[in-house]
Motif scaffolding. Sequence first.
Motif, mmCIF file in Angstrom:
data_model
loop_
_atom_site.group_PDB
_atom_site.id
_atom_site.type_symbol
_atom_site.label_atom_id
_atom_site.label_comp_id
_atom_site.label_asym_id
_atom_site.label_seq_id
_atom_site.Cartn_x
_atom_site.Cartn_y
_atom_site.Cartn_z
ATOM 1 N N UNK A 8 65.228 25.845 21.363
ATOM 2 C CA UNK A 8 65.408 25.047 22.584
ATOM 3 C C UNK A 8 64.523 23.803 22.606
ATOM 4 N N UNK A 9 63.383 23.814 21.905
ATOM 5 C CA UNK A 9 62.494 22.642 21.918
ATOM 6 C C UNK A 9 63.138 21.436 21.226
ATOM 7 N N UNK A 108 68.939 18.778 8.625
ATOM 8 C CA UNK A 108 68.160 18.099 7.580
ATOM 9 C C UNK A 108 66.938 17.403 8.165
ATOM 10 N N UNK A 109 67.037 16.974 9.412
ATOM 11 C CA UNK A 109 65.897 16.306 10.058
ATOM 12 C C UNK A 109 64.785 17.307 10.370
ATOM 13 N N UNK A 110 65.189 18.468 10.867
ATOM 14 C CA UNK A 110 64.198 19.505 11.180
ATOM 15 C C UNK A 110 63.541 20.015 9.900
ATOM 16 N N UNK A 111 64.344 20.202 8.853
ATOM 17 C CA UNK A 111 63.798 20.702 7.582
ATOM 18 C C UNK A 111 62.826 19.689 6.989
ATOM 19 N N UNK A 112 63.207 18.420 6.998
ATOM 20 C CA UNK A 112 62.341 17.376 6.440
ATOM 21 C C UNK A 112 61.023 17.327 7.202
ATOM 22 N N UNK A 185 63.987 23.958 0.564
ATOM 23 C CA UNK A 185 64.970 25.012 0.832
ATOM 24 C C UNK A 185 64.680 25.526 2.234
ATOM 25 N N UNK A 186 65.643 25.390 3.136
ATOM 26 C CA UNK A 186 65.376 25.752 4.533
ATOM 27 C C UNK A 186 66.485 26.632 5.090
ATOM 28 N N UNK A 191 64.476 29.258 14.412
ATOM 29 C CA UNK A 191 64.618 30.645 14.845
ATOM 30 C C UNK A 191 63.442 31.452 14.276
ATOM 31 N N UNK A 192 63.219 32.646 14.818
ATOM 32 C CA UNK A 192 62.039 33.405 14.371
ATOM 33 C C UNK A 192 62.018 33.628 12.854
#
Lengths: 248, 248
Positions: A8-9, A108-112, A185-186, A191-192
């Motif tokens: 949610x953030x 891809x943005x969150x993983x980067x 690799x994501x 998520x938890x």
Amino acid sequence: VGIGPGAPEWRAPAARAALESSSDWVGYGLYLDLVADLASGQAEHRFPLGGEENRVRHAIALAKEGREVALVCSGDAGIYAMAALVYEVIDLEPARIAVNVIPGISAFQAAAAKAGALIGHDFCCISLSDLLTPWEVIEKRLKAAAEGDFVVSFYNPRSLKRRDQLQRAFAILKAHRPPDTPVVIASNLGRPEERVKIVQFGEFDPADVDMLTLVMVGSSQSTSFARGDGRTYAYTPRGYAKKREAAE
Amino acid sequence: VGIGPGAPEWRAPAARAALESSSDWVGYGLYLDLVADLASGQAEHRFPLGGEENRVRHAIALAKEGREVALVCSGDAGIYAMAALVYEVIDLEPARIAVNVIPGISAFQAAAAKAGALIGHDFCCISLSDLLTPWEVIEKRLKAAAEGDFVVSFYNPRSLKRRDQLQRAFAILKAHRPPDTPVVIASNLGRPEERVKIVQFGEFDPADVDMLTLVMVGSSQSTSFARGDGRTYAYTPRGYAKKREAAE
């Protein structure tokens, strides 16, 4: 509506507002679960994974009846999600409905970001799914990404039927990337069970990847380094000049 | 911290929380203005446009003093913004500070959403600034994007010194894009002066673009159509199969 990758953030207020003000939610069941905290009596239309066209047509049919419909997508509604299909359908079969695409943070943005700053310079995203795109087209794009020295994010790296896409992709990239190029690799972002791992190009093992994993490969300029916290971070410098200068 | 492109409705809760909980805000003055609604006594360190390294070093110096610093970026902190420079600096000069990159919706995502669904299939982002990247590298990338048939978003399409980058880019793309390929021109996204316009590739005029404009060019499969609301929308179908089928 793009709800971002899980947490949610990462869900923009525009997405939240659209979900709250709508009468109907349409989407893959897991995505509806991810926004359950916003539910206030909306009718939920849960669909299985796949069958995207059914989902889109159902959403359009509801909108035509005058319902306020949120078609729920993970990440950005415009990136490998439902927005393009909505426009494709109403281009072929005009409908008197208002359409509002709500962008979101894509995987891809969150993983980067979790891995450092891998998309600090020019990048591309490629889907390795050959369900709707012939493999020759994908291969042409892989060659272009390799030669153009883009940071590359692979969506849909594996399918149930085909398992060798990533191997082929890495074979194409190999001539254009040093073996120490960082690979991110994501999976389960936000998520938890989130897992973000950095390995070197030369050590990458496609077996480490399942259907829901995102794989990112740096450009020839990307680099990684260990920090005092014991973790490794990968980034792509913004300019070419600096790295070359440092190397000289 | 990536605050998204202008509008608070595109600012993720993670960005909001980081801004609220920090003691110091560092950034380009206009970006700090965009988050003024969240100010609660933070020390503001306003910098002019350009001089990114000064901004980053100032933020790192404050963090080393034990301050909780938000380095404020427009869009996504990882995309043509400050995150990569932070890692570049601490890679060369290790610092005992915690770094947390907060991704955000980038301008190309907001522009694509406002214009329809242009990034519905494989895409890339290219900065046309040759301040830190030699023009030959940019040109190689442009050729790759043209041949690879990516939807292309151009950041930094013009600089004060150079004005012909976009013309050169379009000249390279020309052989690989039909003249009716949609081009999205977007500026002031999320602000009252927002402008999002769709023109055809063959009619694009580089004079229509200033330093702060984002330009997006579709792939050969992208298309546009007028809707009942009198506006034109552009999208890229998710599969190659469909458009080819329709054309046959």
